[in-house]
Design a protein around this motif. Sequence first.
Motif, PDB file in Angstrom:
ATOM      1  N   GLU A 125       0.900  -1.052  -0.196  1.00 22.04           N
ATOM      2  CA  GLU A 125       0.007  -0.206   0.125  1.00 22.04           C
ATOM      3  C   GLU A 125       0.850   1.446  -0.289  1.00 22.04           C
ATOM      4  O   GLU A 125       1.741   1.271   0.587  1.00 22.04           O
ATOM      5  CB  GLU A 125      -1.112  -0.107   1.218  1.00 22.04           C
ATOM      6  N   ARG A 127       1.345   3.998   1.767  1.00 20.99           N
ATOM      7  CA  ARG A 127       2.077   4.538   2.931  1.00 20.99           C
ATOM      8  C   ARG A 127       3.216   3.634   3.293  1.00 20.99           C
ATOM      9  O   ARG A 127       4.185   4.035   3.701  1.00 20.99           O
ATOM     10  CB  ARG A 127       1.010   4.856   3.934  1.00 20.99           C
ATOM     11  N   GLU A 128       2.915   2.275   3.334  1.00 21.20           N
ATOM     12  CA  GLU A 128       3.816   1.203   3.630  1.00 21.20           C
ATOM     13  C   GLU A 128       4.954   1.167   2.423  1.00 21.20           C
ATOM     14  O   GLU A 128       6.052   1.164   2.843  1.00 21.20           O
ATOM     15  CB  GLU A 128       3.401  -0.007   3.734  1.00 21.20           C
ATOM     16  N   ARG A 129       4.622   1.648   1.270  1.00 16.39           N
ATOM     17  CA  ARG A 129       5.362   1.399   0.043  1.00 16.39           C
ATOM     18  C   ARG A 129       6.522   2.429   0.309  1.00 16.39           C
ATOM     19  O   ARG A 129       7.679   2.499   0.103  1.00 16.39           O
ATOM     20  CB  ARG A 129       4.539   1.988  -1.329  1.00 16.39           C
ATOM     21  N   GLU A 321       4.772   7.147   5.830  1.00 11.68           N
ATOM     22  CA  GLU A 321       4.225   5.971   6.433  1.00 11.68           C
ATOM     23  C   GLU A 321       3.348   6.308   7.634  1.00 11.68           C
ATOM     24  O   GLU A 321       2.303   6.056   7.997  1.00 11.68           O
ATOM     25  CB  GLU A 321       5.133   4.979   6.712  1.00 11.68           C
ATOM     26  N   ASN A 380       1.272   7.218  -7.395  1.00 13.74           N
ATOM     27  CA  ASN A 380       0.032   7.473  -6.914  1.00 13.74           C
ATOM     28  C   ASN A 380      -0.916   8.131  -7.796  1.00 13.74           C
ATOM     29  O   ASN A 380      -1.974   8.277  -7.888  1.00 13.74           O
ATOM     30  CB  ASN A 380       0.293   8.472  -5.603  1.00 13.74           C
ATOM     31  N   ALA A 489      -5.249   3.663  -2.669  1.00 12.47           N
ATOM     32  CA  ALA A 489      -5.071   2.235  -2.293  1.00 12.47           C
ATOM     33  C   ALA A 489      -4.776   1.213  -3.426  1.00 12.47           C
ATOM     34  O   ALA A 489      -4.789   1.711  -4.576  1.00 12.47           O
ATOM     35  CB  ALA A 489      -6.558   1.655  -1.841  1.00 12.47           C
ATOM     36  N   ARG A 490      -4.093   0.152  -3.006  1.00  9.17           N
ATOM     37  CA  ARG A 490      -3.478  -0.692  -3.961  1.00  9.17           C
ATOM     38  C   ARG A 490      -4.414  -1.276  -4.989  1.00  9.17           C
ATOM     39  O   ARG A 490      -4.089  -1.533  -6.096  1.00  9.17           O
ATOM     40  CB  ARG A 490      -2.775  -1.546  -3.078  1.00  9.17           C
ATOM     41  N   GLU A 491      -5.735  -1.265  -4.583  1.00  9.01           N
ATOM     42  CA  GLU A 491      -6.646  -2.124  -5.447  1.00  9.01           C
ATOM     43  C   GLU A 491      -7.283  -1.157  -6.587  1.00  9.01           C
ATOM     44  O   GLU A 491      -7.960  -1.514  -7.468  1.00  9.01           O
ATOM     45  CB  GLU A 491      -7.848  -2.252  -4.630  1.00  9.01           C
TER      46      GLU A 491
END
Length: 492
Positions: A125, A127-129, A321, A380, A489-491
């Motif tokens: 995701e 923020r984690e990315r 993050e 993004n 979001a990743r989706e």
Amino acid sequence: MSQRHRVVVFGGLMLGGLMSSLDATVLGTALPTIVGDLGGLDRLAWVSTAYVLATSVTVPLSGRLGDLFGRRVVLLVGLLGFLAGSAACGAAPSMDWLIAFRVVQGAAAGCLMSSMFAVTGDLFEPRERAKYQGYSAMIFAVSSIAGPLIGGFLTDHASWRWVFYINLPLGVLATVTTVLFLRLPKPEGKPRVDYAGIVLLGAAVTCFTLVTSWAGTRYAWGSPVVLGLAAGAVVLFAVWVLVERTAAEPVIPLRLFRDRSFAVACVVAAVGGATGFGLAVYLPMFFQVVGGVGATESGLLLLPMMIGLLVASMGAGRYIERTGRYHRLPAASMGVSVVGVALLATMDTGTGLLTAGCFMAVLGFGAGLSQQVVMLIAQNAASRRDMGAASSGVFATRMLGTAGGMAVFGSIVASRFAEEVGRRVPDGQVPAFGDAVRPEVLDVLPQPVRDGVAEAFSAAFSELFVAALPLLVVGLVVAFLLPQVPLAARER
């Protein structure tokens, strides 16, 4: 995939990225031995140029191919191609064959670099990315310092061929990790390859890369060869834009550039590449000629800059993050870099190594604040179907900015040195620029002449850093145009 599998795959990506970035720097200390073994001194420069050229061409192309055919396929092609190229380079029987195999290596490295960022975008995701892309900065920092040291060690204690063979166990481990753990959804529909766009963009990047490699070194800036290549690059880029407007699946969709976030990310990446990595190439030369240190020591003196870059890059990732905010980081990057370059412009023959290290740490910190953030911004701004094109597009922009910066800054140093050395060294004792940077020539010069050469280099480098400031100011102004868009979001 589980979180554990994602981390394992990311570790494999780091290995692939480390191999490809190391091979851009590891050969410097091994080249004299290679020439002594294989001959071909007149073609020596092509050992490095072939790799950089092939990488520059395949980075923007492979990202889009990953969107169309699946990033797992492109990543595996890159890994297997790099393994084959490394083994072939290590066994090369002649300089011509070594250059040919370096093209294979470079093309595969482009696939690895673009896949590394795009697959990271798929795995995590946003923020984690940001945190994991901060870790990716370690690859480029480590390779810039460790590459020449590893190359020298292997050449002295084993053979120059092990400079290439050392990639084989790393590549096998990265390949096994990818095969066993990487699972990504396959693209839907039948891929439509933009062959015209691939050819035009590849040709344009080739012309541009050759201009930056040859201008001011092999050929004068005003020579027919350089002017012809520059004109060819402009024309080919213009035709490519026209073709991409009607292509069904363009290599880099022009709609990305209509997004302000993506456009700002590309500009900041180009400026950061030119002023960060482009300037860093010439700092060891400053320490060797002005400071009188050896080649190995001059490379180690870049360590403060790399530490600053790592701290800033990883800190920026952690900040994003935690808060989800990123839009002021590129402006902060440009602002801190302005301070760092301005400090470097004050260096002269009396500047101590500790002071110079502090100045470089400031520049490195500034570069690190946007190093991976621009990649996050570009991803993004793109939908999933354009993730690879966006990732490779901003990475290619940084590479082109670095290459352009190196060429222009190198020309500034050479021309200013020619002017300054004539004022400080008596007639008949003025060394050429190419001789003045060679330790074996400097060591035999009379002390007054050597002092004059050092002062001339110091003045030339001050001019170089001053010349970089307007570019950073442009980057700062553009960075303030970046909107704060929530991380998708990743989706998506």
